[in-house]
Design a protein around this motif. Structure first.
Motif, PDB file in Angstrom:
ATOM      1  N   GLU A  39       0.862  -1.181   0.000  1.00 12.15           N
ATOM      2  CA  GLU A  39       0.000   0.000   0.000  1.00 12.15           C
ATOM      3  C   GLU A  39       0.902   1.236   0.000  1.00 12.15           C
ATOM      4  O   GLU A  39       1.776   1.364   0.847  1.00 12.15           O
ATOM      5  CB  GLU A  39      -0.903  -0.052   1.249  1.00 12.15           C
ATOM      6  CG  GLU A  39      -1.501   1.280   1.672  1.00 12.15           C
ATOM      7  CD  GLU A  39      -2.284   2.007   0.582  1.00 12.15           C
ATOM      8  OE1 GLU A  39      -3.129   1.375  -0.073  1.00 12.15           O
ATOM      9  OE2 GLU A  39      -2.028   3.227   0.378  1.00 12.15           O
TER      10      GLU A  39
ATOM     11  N   THR B  68      -9.939   5.893  -0.964  1.00 11.09           N
ATOM     12  CA  THR B  68     -11.399   6.091  -0.957  1.00 11.09           C
ATOM     13  C   THR B  68     -12.066   5.393   0.222  1.00 11.09           C
ATOM     14  O   THR B  68     -13.107   5.841   0.701  1.00 11.09           O
ATOM     15  CB  THR B  68     -11.998   5.553  -2.282  1.00 11.09           C
ATOM     16  OG1 THR B  68     -11.335   6.207  -3.358  1.00 11.09           O
ATOM     17  CG2 THR B  68     -13.469   5.842  -2.385  1.00 11.09           C
ATOM     18  N   SER B  69     -11.459   4.311   0.702  1.00  5.53           N
ATOM     19  CA  SER B  69     -12.112   3.544   1.766  1.00  5.53           C
ATOM     20  C   SER B  69     -12.292   4.319   3.065  1.00  5.53           C
ATOM     21  O   SER B  69     -13.076   3.906   3.920  1.00  5.53           O
ATOM     22  CB  SER B  69     -11.338   2.242   2.023  1.00  5.53           C
ATOM     23  OG  SER B  69     -11.377   1.427   0.875  1.00  5.53           O
TER      24      SER B  69
ATOM     25  N   LEU C 257     -22.095   3.627   4.699  1.00  5.80           N
ATOM     26  CA  LEU C 257     -23.281   2.789   4.777  1.00  5.80           C
ATOM     27  C   LEU C 257     -22.995   1.428   4.157  1.00  5.80           C
ATOM     28  O   LEU C 257     -22.256   1.317   3.175  1.00  5.80           O
ATOM     29  CB  LEU C 257     -24.435   3.434   4.025  1.00  5.80           C
ATOM     30  CG  LEU C 257     -24.920   4.757   4.614  1.00  5.80           C
ATOM     31  CD1 LEU C 257     -26.009   5.359   3.737  1.00  5.80           C
ATOM     32  CD2 LEU C 257     -25.433   4.566   6.039  1.00  5.80           C
TER      33      LEU C 257
ATOM     34  N   ALA D  18       4.015   0.397  -5.210  1.00  3.45           N
ATOM     35  CA  ALA D  18       4.426  -0.355  -6.409  1.00  3.45           C
ATOM     36  C   ALA D  18       4.784   0.678  -7.470  1.00  3.45           C
ATOM     37  O   ALA D  18       3.962   1.518  -7.833  1.00  3.45           O
ATOM     38  CB  ALA D  18       3.287  -1.242  -6.881  1.00  3.45           C
TER      39      ALA D  18
ATOM     40  N   GLY E  34     -16.666  -0.976  -7.493  1.00  2.77           N
ATOM     41  CA  GLY E  34     -17.082  -1.824  -6.366  1.00  2.77           C
ATOM     42  C   GLY E  34     -17.293  -1.028  -5.106  1.00  2.77           C
ATOM     43  O   GLY E  34     -16.502  -0.154  -4.784  1.00  2.77           O
TER      44      GLY E  34
ATOM     45  N   THR F   6     -19.761  -2.133   0.595  1.00  2.00           N
ATOM     46  CA  THR F   6     -20.767  -3.154   0.918  1.00  2.00           C
ATOM     47  C   THR F   6     -20.431  -4.494   0.264  1.00  2.00           C
ATOM     48  O   THR F   6     -20.647  -5.550   0.848  1.00  2.00           O
ATOM     49  CB  THR F   6     -22.154  -2.662   0.419  1.00  2.00           C
ATOM     50  OG1 THR F   6     -22.390  -1.352   0.952  1.00  2.00           O
ATOM     51  CG2 THR F   6     -23.258  -3.613   0.812  1.00  2.00           C
TER      52      THR F   6
HETATM   53  C1  LIG Z   1     -18.283   9.913  -1.706  1.00  2.00           C
HETATM   54  C2  LIG Z   1     -18.317   8.426  -1.632  1.00  2.00           C
HETATM   55  C3  LIG Z   1     -19.307   7.793  -0.888  1.00  2.00           C
HETATM   56  C4  LIG Z   1     -19.337   6.399  -0.833  1.00  2.00           C
HETATM   57  N1  LIG Z   1     -20.247   5.809  -0.009  1.00  2.00           N
HETATM   58  C5  LIG Z   1     -20.293   4.462   0.074  1.00  2.00           C
HETATM   59  C6  LIG Z   1     -21.184   3.838   0.982  1.00  2.00           C
HETATM   60  O1  LIG Z   1     -21.895   4.488   1.752  1.00  2.00           O
HETATM   61  N2  LIG Z   1     -21.229   2.489   0.977  1.00  2.00           N
HETATM   62  C7  LIG Z   1     -20.446   1.730   0.155  1.00  2.00           C
HETATM   63  O2  LIG Z   1     -20.584   0.516   0.183  1.00  2.00           O
HETATM   64  N3  LIG Z   1     -19.538   2.296  -0.668  1.00  2.00           N
HETATM   65  C8  LIG Z   1     -19.445   3.639  -0.724  1.00  2.00           C
HETATM   66  N4  LIG Z   1     -18.528   4.245  -1.537  1.00  2.00           N
HETATM   67  C9  LIG Z   1     -17.645   3.407  -2.362  1.00  2.00           C
HETATM   68  C10 LIG Z   1     -16.446   2.901  -1.588  1.00  2.00           C
HETATM   69  O3  LIG Z   1     -15.906   3.871  -0.750  1.00  2.00           O
HETATM   70  C11 LIG Z   1     -15.373   2.412  -2.534  1.00  2.00           C
HETATM   71  O4  LIG Z   1     -15.948   1.608  -3.508  1.00  2.00           O
HETATM   72  C12 LIG Z   1     -14.292   1.597  -1.821  1.00  2.00           C
HETATM   73  O5  LIG Z   1     -13.776   2.291  -0.722  1.00  2.00           O
HETATM   74  C13 LIG Z   1     -13.191   1.272  -2.804  1.00  2.00           C
HETATM   75  O6  LIG Z   1     -12.168   0.573  -2.139  1.00  2.00           O
HETATM   76  P1  LIG Z   1     -10.841   0.205  -2.902  1.00  2.00           P
HETATM   77  O7  LIG Z   1     -10.067  -0.673  -2.021  1.00  2.00           O
HETATM   78  O8  LIG Z   1     -11.187  -0.279  -4.265  1.00  2.00           O
HETATM   79  O9  LIG Z   1     -10.143   1.614  -3.164  1.00  2.00           O
HETATM   80  P2  LIG Z   1      -9.258   2.497  -2.173  1.00  2.00           P
HETATM   81  O10 LIG Z   1      -9.797   2.516  -0.806  1.00  2.00           O
HETATM   82  O11 LIG Z   1      -9.053   3.818  -2.830  1.00  2.00           O
HETATM   83  O12 LIG Z   1      -7.890   1.700  -2.118  1.00  2.00           O
HETATM   84  C14 LIG Z   1      -6.939   1.722  -3.149  1.00  2.00           C
HETATM   85  C15 LIG Z   1      -5.589   1.838  -2.490  1.00  2.00           C
HETATM   86  O13 LIG Z   1      -4.560   1.652  -3.454  1.00  2.00           O
HETATM   87  C16 LIG Z   1      -3.457   2.413  -3.042  1.00  2.00           C
HETATM   88  N5  LIG Z   1      -2.531   2.572  -4.174  1.00  2.00           N
HETATM   89  C17 LIG Z   1      -2.708   3.314  -5.282  1.00  2.00           C
HETATM   90  N6  LIG Z   1      -1.632   3.209  -6.090  1.00  2.00           N
HETATM   91  C18 LIG Z   1      -0.761   2.372  -5.480  1.00  2.00           C
HETATM   92  C19 LIG Z   1       0.528   1.871  -5.824  1.00  2.00           C
HETATM   93  N7  LIG Z   1       1.127   2.202  -6.954  1.00  2.00           N
HETATM   94  N8  LIG Z   1       1.144   1.034  -4.956  1.00  2.00           N
HETATM   95  C20 LIG Z   1       0.557   0.672  -3.802  1.00  2.00           C
HETATM   96  N9  LIG Z   1      -0.667   1.132  -3.434  1.00  2.00           N
HETATM   97  C21 LIG Z   1      -1.325   1.954  -4.263  1.00  2.00           C
HETATM   98  C22 LIG Z   1      -4.089   3.703  -2.566  1.00  2.00           C
HETATM   99  O14 LIG Z   1      -3.252   4.446  -1.729  1.00  2.00           O
HETATM  100  C23 LIG Z   1      -5.347   3.204  -1.873  1.00  2.00           C
HETATM  101  O15 LIG Z   1      -5.193   3.066  -0.483  1.00  2.00           O
HETATM  102  C24 LIG Z   1     -18.413   5.643  -1.570  1.00  2.00           C
HETATM  103  C25 LIG Z   1     -17.410   6.270  -2.293  1.00  2.00           C
HETATM  104  C26 LIG Z   1     -17.346   7.648  -2.304  1.00  2.00           C
HETATM  105  C27 LIG Z   1     -16.243   8.316  -3.043  1.00  2.00           C
END
Ligand SMILES: Cc1cc2nc3c(=O)[nH]c(=O)nc-3n(C[C@H](O)[C@H](O)[C@H](O)COP(=O)(O)OP(=O)(O)OC[C@H]3O[C@@H](n4cnc5c(N)ncnc54)[C@H](O)[C@@H]3O)c2cc1C
Length: 492
Positions: free
Chosen positions: A38, A46-47, A53, A184, A362, A365
């Motif tokens: 990470e 974004t998480s 919710l 990475a 994704g 949830t």
């Molecule tokens: C405003 C908003 C409201 C939302 N509300 C909800 C909700 O109420 N309920 C729900 O279910 N979902 C909700 N979502 C959706 C949800 O937040 C996301 O779908 C989810 O958090 C995505 O997780 P992720 O692990 O894919 O992405 P992320 O949490 O963004 O994780 C990706 C990670 O990759 C890392 N990364 C990037 N590049 C590199 C690299 N080169 N090397 C190593 N690490 C790297 C980043 O630092 C980051 O930590 C919402 C999203 C938003 C924006």
């Protein structure tokens, strides 16, 4: 880092958000050897910026996404079961104002379907409340034209950051190597085969090669950036949209689903952490995911709509805001809010590159089922017949919530204790003040964000990590810098 230098793991996961951490847990539980890298901290993307919710999403019924709603509601039930210390039922009110019979019918059908698609749920069914009952439940609602409300249940994950950490902890307990602050920087290649990644460790300032039999890219809104070396010149996979939330002093008794008068969009006013969240907006975003922050327009829009819905409550004072970037499967020609929230697995074999898979889109949830789907595919490729166990096995501390008691709180606004900080640093990969305050303990999510006691907290963390006075000062400055975008609209 050293333990990875001289071996090949089965699976390298790039990205430590909820999706990456979920995949690492699923794969480790199946007996695969796993490394996760990470670039900043677990859950720093974004998480840590959603509405928090765990829901089917009433709104997705309007998009006729019945399959998505159904599977998300099934996941809601699973998460309530495997993470009862992190995911809680939440009662919502949807107030009903004088509108056309068609509109009222549409809501009635929506509510019926929402219940129907989660027939096997443990949460109570919807109920129609009369005007008096609605006002008794929520006296701050605008009484003018109020006919009553629908009450229904969904779930909330107030501290998603800990859900991410819990997944990482369980992955590590089953042998996974978790590296935060490790970016990475490129892929290792053997012709058309990806064999891992080169990784830069920001804390040690060193670089290593992590060799893997399979690599999964779970970098959320950074996906197109991290795929650039593998897909030169190809169109992006993502559409990015920004969403902002305000955190204000507690303004309502209940969680509410409301329709904005300005554009008829659905938004939420939610109880959270002793405060109220108002959110969210949904606007196309073309900037760097790293630099996302609330704009004055976002704040005005949310504040005005909340004040209109609750004329007897105040939304003037803002503790802080957060904004996040949604990574949606690219779809053009539709409004931001109408882009499907479904995820997609992108196998790069279609572009002649083997050994790597990307997760596009994704919701939180759905994270567990997405992780299961990804790991099923990876296991097949690696010739493993092991099956996912994540829907059955509770997450760490589900049965014995790791809350410390009998210890003095470090900050008057949050219950965090010395023991919580020690655990974060010694057993949960926390390395910076932001890691400790924002993503291991909820101190940074209290009104003062830990600033009222920052010297004391930095002293404690610094003693555990061996900071000298100069580094302590630098770490405090770095923390202030990290939360500066959240505090741009803060009022004293
Ligand atoms: C405003 C908003 C409201 C939302 N509300 C909800 C909700 O109420 N309920 C729900 O279910 N979902 C909700 N979502 C959706 C949800 O937040 C996301 O779908 C989810 O958090 C995505 O997780 P992720 O692990 O894919 O992405 P992320 O949490 O963004 O994780 C990706 C990670 O990759 C890392 N990364 C990037 N590049 C590199 C690299 N080169 N090397 C190593 N690490 C790297 C980043 O630092 C980051 O930590 C919402 C999203 C938003 C924006």
């Amino acid at each position: 880092m050293r333990s990875l230098g001289d071996r090949t793991v089965d699976l390298l996961v790039i990205g430590g958000g909820i999706v990456g951490a979920g995949i690492a847990r699923d794969a480790a539980l199946r007996g695969l050897s796993v490394a996760l890298v990470e670039q900043h901290d677990l859950a720093s993307g974004t998480s840590s910026r959603p509405t928090r919710l765990i829901h089917g999403g009433l709104r997705y019924l309007e998009l006729f996404d019945f399959g998505l709603v159904r599977s998300d509601m099934r996941e809601r039930e699973t998460l309530l079961r495997i993470a009862p210390h992190l995911v809680f039922p939440l009662a919502f009110l949807m107030p009903l104002y004088r509108r056309s019979p068609f509109y009222r019918l549409k809501l009635r059908v929506g509510m019926f379907l929402y219940d129907l698609l989660s027939l096997d749920k443990s949460l109570p069914k919807r109920r129609r409340l009369g005007r008096a009952e609605t006002l008794a439940a929520e006296p701050n609602l605008d009484p003018d034209g109020l006919g009553g409300a629908w009450r229904f249940y969904d779930a909330q994950v107030p501290f998603v950051e800990r859900l991410v950490v819990a997944n990482a902890l369980d992955a590590a307990a089953h042998g996974a190597v978790i590296l935060n602050h490790a970016r990475a920087t490129g892929y290792l290649r053997d012709g058309g085969l990806v064999t891992g990644a080169s990784v830069h460790d920001a804390i040690a300032g060193s670089a290593i090669e992590v060799r893997a039999r399979f690599t999964v890219n779970a970098t959320g809104p950074w996906l197109d950036q991290t795929l650039a070396p593998l897909r030169p010149g190809l169109p992006p996979l993502l559409r990015l949209t920004k969403g902002t939330h305000l955190v204000v002093p507690r303004a309502t008794e209940h969680a509410h689903v409301l329709f904005a008068t300005r554009d008829r969009r659905l938004f939420f006013v939610l109880p959270w952490n002793g405060y109220t969240i108002v959110g969210t907006t949904d606007t196309d975003y073309r900037g760097d995911p790293e630099a996302v922050e609330a704009s004055a327009e976002d704040v005005d829009y949310l504040r005005a709509e909340a004040a209109r819905a609750f004329p007897h409550a105040s939304f003037e004072r803002i503790h802080f805001t957060w904004s996040g970037v949604r990574a949606l499967v690219r779809e053009e020609g539709v409004a931001e809010g109408d882009v499907s929230r479904k995820h997609m697995l992108y196998d790069h074999r279609r572009e002649g590159v083997d050994g790597v898979l990307s997760v596009v889109g994704g919701k939180i949830t759905a994270y567990r089922s997405i992780a299961e789907e990804v790991t099923d595919l990876v296991a097949r490729r690696l010739g493993s017949a092991a099956r996912s166990r994540t829907s059955e096995l509770p997450l760490p501390h589900a049965e014995d919530p790791a809350a410390s008691t009998g210890d003095e709180a470090l900050c008057p606004h949050a219950a965090t204790t010395r023991a919580d900080v020690e655990r974060a640093v010694q057993g949960e990969w926390a390395i910076t003040l932001g890691d400790v305050l924002l993503r291991r303990t909820a101190t940074g999510l209290a009104a003062c964000q830990g600033l009222d006691r920052i010297e004391t907290i930095a002293e404690l963390v610094g003693r555990l990590l061996g900071w000298d006075p100069a580094q302590r000062t630098a770490e405090i400055a770095a923390y202030r810098g990290e939360i500066a975008p959240m505090r741009r609209f803060s009022t004293p």
